[in-house]
Design a protein around this motif. Structure first.
Motif, PDB file in Angstrom:
ATOM      1  N   MET A   1       8.639   9.023  -2.519  1.00 11.45           N
ATOM      2  CA  MET A   1       7.669   8.463  -1.573  1.00 11.45           C
ATOM      3  C   MET A   1       8.357   7.379  -0.744  1.00 11.45           C
ATOM      4  O   MET A   1       9.065   6.529  -1.247  1.00 11.45           O
ATOM      5  N   SER A   2       8.135   7.416   0.510  1.00 10.53           N
ATOM      6  CA  SER A   2       8.717   6.375   1.340  1.00 10.53           C
ATOM      7  C   SER A   2       7.601   5.643   2.048  1.00 10.53           C
ATOM      8  O   SER A   2       6.448   6.024   1.972  1.00 10.53           O
ATOM      9  N   GLY A   3       7.940   4.618   2.720  1.00  9.12           N
ATOM     10  CA  GLY A   3       6.923   3.854   3.437  1.00  9.12           C
ATOM     11  C   GLY A   3       6.553   4.578   4.722  1.00  9.12           C
ATOM     12  O   GLY A   3       6.740   5.781   4.852  1.00  9.12           O
ATOM     13  N   ALA A   4       6.018   3.832   5.658  1.00  8.49           N
ATOM     14  CA  ALA A   4       5.614   4.430   6.921  1.00  8.49           C
ATOM     15  C   ALA A   4       6.850   4.934   7.662  1.00  8.49           C
ATOM     16  O   ALA A   4       7.950   4.451   7.443  1.00  8.49           O
TER      17      ALA A   4
ATOM     18  N   TRP B   1       9.128   4.035  -7.023  1.00 11.42           N
ATOM     19  CA  TRP B   1       9.789   2.748  -6.773  1.00 11.42           C
ATOM     20  C   TRP B   1      11.221   2.812  -7.328  1.00 11.42           C
ATOM     21  O   TRP B   1      11.427   3.278  -8.458  1.00 11.42           O
TER      22      TRP B   1
ATOM     23  N   ALA C   1      -0.478   6.697   4.864  1.00 14.75           N
ATOM     24  CA  ALA C   1       0.885   6.157   4.914  1.00 14.75           C
ATOM     25  C   ALA C   1       1.179   5.420   6.215  1.00 14.75           C
ATOM     26  O   ALA C   1       1.978   4.498   6.231  1.00 14.75           O
TER      27      ALA C   1
ATOM     28  N   ALA D   1      -0.462   5.603  -6.394  1.00 18.04           N
ATOM     29  CA  ALA D   1       0.936   5.438  -6.008  1.00 18.04           C
ATOM     30  C   ALA D   1       1.052   4.990  -4.545  1.00 18.04           C
ATOM     31  O   ALA D   1       1.841   4.107  -4.221  1.00 18.04           O
ATOM     32  N   TRP D   2       0.250   5.596  -3.676  1.00 21.39           N
ATOM     33  CA  TRP D   2       0.369   5.233  -2.260  1.00 21.39           C
ATOM     34  C   TRP D   2      -0.090   3.807  -1.995  1.00 21.39           C
ATOM     35  O   TRP D   2       0.577   3.049  -1.284  1.00 21.39           O
TER      36      TRP D   2
ATOM     37  N   TRP E   1       0.111  -7.664   1.426  1.00 20.07           N
ATOM     38  CA  TRP E   1       0.932  -7.467   0.239  1.00 20.07           C
ATOM     39  C   TRP E   1       2.090  -6.520   0.513  1.00 20.07           C
ATOM     40  O   TRP E   1       2.853  -6.195  -0.375  1.00 20.07           O
ATOM     41  N   HIS E   2       2.181  -6.031   1.757  1.00 17.82           N
ATOM     42  CA  HIS E   2       3.079  -4.896   2.001  1.00 17.82           C
ATOM     43  C   HIS E   2       4.551  -5.265   2.084  1.00 17.82           C
ATOM     44  O   HIS E   2       5.294  -5.022   1.148  1.00 17.82           O
ATOM     45  N   GLU E   3       4.989  -5.858   3.192  1.00 18.18           N
ATOM     46  CA  GLU E   3       6.414  -6.123   3.331  1.00 18.18           C
ATOM     47  C   GLU E   3       6.675  -7.407   4.102  1.00 18.18           C
ATOM     48  O   GLU E   3       5.817  -7.895   4.856  1.00 18.18           O
TER      49      GLU E   3
ATOM     50  N   TRP F   1      13.196  -2.594  -2.270  1.00 16.04           N
ATOM     51  CA  TRP F   1      13.749  -1.442  -1.538  1.00 16.04           C
ATOM     52  C   TRP F   1      15.098  -1.780  -0.895  1.00 16.04           C
ATOM     53  O   TRP F   1      16.002  -0.958  -0.880  1.00 16.04           O
TER      54      TRP F   1
ATOM     55  N   ARG G   1       2.551   1.337  -3.126  1.00 18.64           N
ATOM     56  CA  ARG G   1       3.712   1.230  -2.248  1.00 18.64           C
ATOM     57  C   ARG G   1       3.361   0.566  -0.918  1.00 18.64           C
ATOM     58  O   ARG G   1       4.116  -0.232  -0.385  1.00 18.64           O
ATOM     59  N   LEU G   2       2.188   0.905  -0.398  1.00 19.05           N
ATOM     60  CA  LEU G   2       1.797   0.398   0.928  1.00 19.05           C
ATOM     61  C   LEU G   2       1.283  -1.037   0.879  1.00 19.05           C
ATOM     62  O   LEU G   2       1.079  -1.665   1.913  1.00 19.05           O
ATOM     63  N   GLY G   3       1.041  -1.553  -0.330  1.00 17.16           N
ATOM     64  CA  GLY G   3       0.546  -2.918  -0.438  1.00 17.16           C
ATOM     65  C   GLY G   3      -0.889  -3.059   0.043  1.00 17.16           C
ATOM     66  O   GLY G   3      -1.283  -4.114   0.523  1.00 17.16           O
TER      67      GLY G   3
ATOM     68  N   SER H   1       9.447  -2.231   8.283  1.00 19.22           N
ATOM     69  CA  SER H   1       9.678  -2.066   6.852  1.00 19.22           C
ATOM     70  C   SER H   1      11.183  -1.965   6.648  1.00 19.22           C
ATOM     71  O   SER H   1      11.894  -1.455   7.525  1.00 19.22           O
TER      72      SER H   1
ATOM     73  N   SER I   1      12.509   0.015   4.830  1.00 24.12           N
ATOM     74  CA  SER I   1      12.798   1.444   4.761  1.00 24.12           C
ATOM     75  C   SER I   1      13.174   2.006   6.131  1.00 24.12           C
ATOM     76  O   SER I   1      13.819   3.038   6.226  1.00 24.12           O
TER      77      SER I   1
ATOM     78  N   TYR J   1      -1.102   3.747   7.874  1.00 19.97           N
ATOM     79  CA  TYR J   1      -2.117   2.687   7.994  1.00 19.97           C
ATOM     80  C   TYR J   1      -3.150   2.992   9.087  1.00 19.97           C
ATOM     81  O   TYR J   1      -3.711   2.076   9.683  1.00 19.97           O
TER      82      TYR J   1
ATOM     83  N   GLN K   1       5.241   4.623  -9.234  1.00 19.17           N
ATOM     84  CA  GLN K   1       5.773   5.947  -8.931  1.00 19.17           C
ATOM     85  C   GLN K   1       6.563   5.898  -7.633  1.00 19.17           C
ATOM     86  O   GLN K   1       6.061   5.450  -6.609  1.00 19.17           O
TER      87      GLN K   1
ATOM     88  N   ARG L   1       7.991  -6.156  -2.251  1.00 20.08           N
ATOM     89  CA  ARG L   1       7.980  -4.797  -1.690  1.00 20.08           C
ATOM     90  C   ARG L   1       9.098  -4.591  -0.674  1.00 20.08           C
ATOM     91  O   ARG L   1       9.528  -3.472  -0.466  1.00 20.08           O
TER      92      ARG L   1
END
Lengths: 434, 337
Positions: free
Chosen positions: B1-4, B218, A272, A198-199, B137-139, B193, A202-204, B14, B16, A274, B216, B189
């Motif tokens: 779950m949230s990002g950084a 999302w 989370a 899952a992490w 691939w992140h944001e 959001w 989300r983190l890509g 982000s 977020s 990085y 999960q 991504r």
């Protein structure tokens, strides 16, 4: 250096070894234990070290330390790594062979053994399974075995080719040595920088799936069964890996397994932000995996806690998570982190945790002078542990040449007060004596 | 779950970090800059004396040009720094590179990097504001913001209203399908959001090998693999670029099969509701994820996305470097040169 005539009395502690716990003093003369008993008198001229409130245990034994010499002395040397080990309570470490050049010849093994001769703990050497750790041709295992090498691994990578691994098991069996695998199917893990889940989604961040480890565990169990070889599984990180090891053990196969303090204590949620300090190989896994590894320590499926101490210079970590080198320091924090994860985390008895750090790995590595028990006549490899002492991890004060610890600034409980290596007090009151 | 974790609004790493209120703020400020763009001299002195550096470690023409145009229209000084591939390969750590650049005196760093979290790392090392212009691939937060801006602009125009008078209610219940390579997409991504934060209902449409391992946490209503059944039910069809240059082809049997299942062909475009929008972050692979004739249909707002990109990036830079959130943008843009 050790003064053969020196005498040290460890006074007021609780002796713990595989025979259990008892209140006793330990008298060390020269390189061996002279007496264990209550109320021992300090002979004239002896040095008395306070062990009040402490556990007096056989020195810890690390099956998995990257001492980086030869080739990466900017990260660690045998000297600095052994000093870090001694401060962490270790009296023996097994130096991993992924050096530059790797330990795939008697010449390099001899060099590392020679460097270890003046070290603050015993430096045993693991040899590579294949030449250049390239996974193609068997390294000269007999030649290395003649130098005392008991454990072989291409750690840093797994041996990918099942046919090469089969031949290695067959050849190793005749020598009575153990093959230790870094279980990772590289086709599944390529480019991955953290646990796939899952992490990572989300983190890509490209992930390393649990299956990259599990497929190789399954394969090596099958090969151990097929060949009768001895298999040791390095740094297992997933619940299903341990399930397979448990099944192999109950089948009677000669397999052993280690886990690291960080896989017992940290999850992939740490990534989370990085921060490359949390990048390790195998990666930090899910909370369910962490809990299964802890249970494996309780049930005995896990044979040893090994640090995977992996020093890196700052520039190897001051980049992106994907580009950073994997690995974190372990030797100086292993005891406290393990106690935190297991005595607080599962209610395991202290003596059993110490067993996972000392006599059980000593047996896996075939290091007969290590791991106790503490009795008259035994080699004086001892660590004195204050299990209640709280201390803050200060990177600048670490003995390791590198600083890549995720525990920087954090407070841990459980500290090594003294370490005796072959009778010499190499660490006193937490400080290395040389 | 949230990002950084968010960083007190000092950086844009982000979507977020922004939340729905932050997104609304950017869109509101962008309204003023869209108006600036229509002036004969589309330039305001808002960031005069400030220095913006674009630090790109990955090939990009449009994003870099868009940011640099945005910075220049705000009268900032602009410097460009290209890192050919990974800095590690040159023996210099990313940190050294970034500290070297910021030592020249920099107020904002616009960072594009092939690795996820690169902008987060950079933000740890510098005092300057950091804008994530795409990290692996992140944001790609400004892409999501300009996409939201474009949707609101088009919906407002259709309702015959001034976009500036339309709030975020236009996103409430808006049905958006995001189609294609979600797994490797920073556009997705950020977009998912951002759109969900504003109240949109997001459907993902992709073959299994291009979906993330886990969804999960999302904010996604559903995933689907049959595009035909999804198209009649959406207000926005957002097509992702198939990044063939990065080996995504290995996740698919063939491009032909991808186009057959997930390409917006002329036939499929006919399944869309009359007023549905077609969006694409560019550059388009015509004939792969979008058919030539569909790309040029009026419902395709791809060029508007590009145009709005400059205004939205002006808004982001202005909010980070100007007087901050809540600033009276009207007063500042009023003093055109």
């Amino acid at each position: 250096m050790t003064d053969a005539a020196s005498t040290v009395l460890l006074r007021g502690g609780t002796v713990v070894d595989e025979h259990g716990e008892r209140r006793a003093d330990v008298l060390v003369h020269g390189t061996a234990i002279a007496d264990v008993g209550s109320g021992l008198d300090a002979p004239a001229g002896s040095r008395v070290l306070d062990a009040g409130g402490c556990l007096v245990a056989p020195g810890l034994v690390d099956l998995h330390a990257h001492l980086r010499q030869p080739g990466a002395e900017e990260a660690e040397t045998v000297e600095t790594g052994s000093r870090a080990a001694a401060r962490g309570g270790y009296t023996a470490v097994l130096a991993m062979p992924n050096t530059d050049p790797p330990v795939d010849s008697a010449a390099v093994a001899s060099e590392v053994l020679a460097l270890g001769r003046g070290a603050l703990c015993r430096v045993a050497v693991a040899g590579a399974i294949t030449v250049g750790r390239a996974g193609e041709h068997l390294a000269p295992m007999a030649e290395l075995s003649a130098l005392g090498v008991r454990l072989f691994t291409d750690d840093g990578a797994g041996v990918q080719d099942p046919e090469v691994m089969r031949r290695a098991f067959e050849y190793a069996r005749g020598l009575g040595v153990t093959l230790a695998q870094h279980c990772e199917v590289s086709d599944l893990s390529a480019g991955g920088a953290m646990h796939e889940g899952a992490w990572s989604s989300r983190l890509g961040v490209p992930g390393v799936p649990a299956e990259a480890e599990e497929l190789m565990v399954a394969r090596d169990i099958a090969l151990a069964r097929m060949t009768g070889g001895r298999a040791h599984f390095l740094h297992l990180s997933t619940a299903r890996s341990l399930d397979m090891v448990a099944a192999a053990k109950s089948e009677g196969l000669a397999v052993t397994a280690e886990v690291t303090p960080h896989h017992l204590s940290l999850t992939d949620a740490e990534l989370a932000g990085y921060d490359p300090l949390y990048k390790v190989s195998p990666p930090l896994r899910s909370p369910e995996d962490v809990s299964a590894l802890r249970q494996g320590c309780v049930t005995g499926v896990v044979d040893a806690i090994a640090t995977d101490h992996a020093p890196h210079p700052p520039e190897a970590k001051e980049t992106t998570l994907q580009e950073a080198a994997p690995g974190m320091l372990g030797l100086e924090t292993s005891l406290a982190v393990s106690l935190g994860a297991l005595t607080d985390g599962t209610g395991m008895a202290l003596v059993d945790v110490v067993g996972l750090l000392s006599w059980r790995p000593a047996r896996v590595a075939g290091l007969h002078d290590q791991g106790g028990p503490l009795a008259a006549g035994a080699a004086a490899n001892i660590c004195v542990i204050d299990p209640g002492e709280r201390w803050e991890v200060t990177p600048a004060r670490l003995a390791s040449r590198s600083r890549n610890t995720p525990w920087a600034g954090k407070t841990l409980t459980g500290k090594v007060r003294h370490t005796l290596f072959r009778g010499e007090a190499v660490v006193v009151d937490g400080e290395a004596q040389r | 779950m949230s990002g950084a974790p968010a960083d007190g609004g000092r950086h844009l790493l982000s979507v977020s970090d922004l939340g729905s209120e932050g997104i609304e703020e950017v869109l509101r400020v962008a309204d003023a800059f869209v108006e600036v763009a229509r002036r004969p001299i589309p330039k305001v002195p808002a960031l005069r004396g400030r220095t913006v550096v674009t630090l790109f470690a990955e090939e990009s023409t449009r994003t870099r040009l868009s940011f640099e145009t945005a910075a220049r229209r705000l009268s900032a000084d602009v410097m460009s720094f290209s890192m050919a591939g990974s800095s590690a390969k040159k023996g210099e750590s990313l940190r050294d590179t970034v500290e070297t650049v910021t030592a020249m005196g920099v107020d904002a760093l616009v960072v594009r990097h092939p690795c996820a979290g690169a902008a987060h790392q950079v933000a740890r090392w510098v005092d300057a504001a950091v804008v994530n212009a795409g990290d692996g691939w992140h944001e790609h937060p400004t892409q999501a913001l300009l996409d939201c801006y474009t949707i609101r602009q088009v919906l407002a125009e259709r309702a015959g209203r001034d976009p500036a008078s339309v709030g975020m209610e236009c996103f409430d219940g808006l049905r958006v399908a995001i189609v294609g390579d979600i797994r490797h997409s920073r556009v997705a991504r950020s977009g998912i959001w951002a759109l969900a934060a504003l109240g949109a209902r997001v459907t993902l449409v992709a073959p299994g090998s291009l979906l993330p391992t886990s969804l999960q946490g999302w904010p996604v209503e559903r995933t689907a693999s049959d595009l035909d059944t999804v198209l009649p039910e959406v207000d926005v069809c957002y097509l992702l670029r198939l990044q063939l240059e990065r080996g995504v082809g290995a996740h698919l049997p063939s491009l032909r099969e991808y186009t057959a299942g997930y390409g917006l062909t002329a036939r499929r475009a006919g399944l869309l509701a009359e007023d549905a929008l077609v969006m694409h972050p560019g550059p388009m692979n015509r004939g792969v994820e979008i058919a030539d004739e569909v790309a040029d249909l009026p419902r395709s707002v791809v060029l508007r996305q590009v145009a709005n990109g400059v205004a939205v990036r002006m808004a982001v830079l202005f909010l980070l470097l100007g007087a901050g959130v809540g600033a009276d943008v009207g007063a500042l843009v009023g003093e055109g040169e």
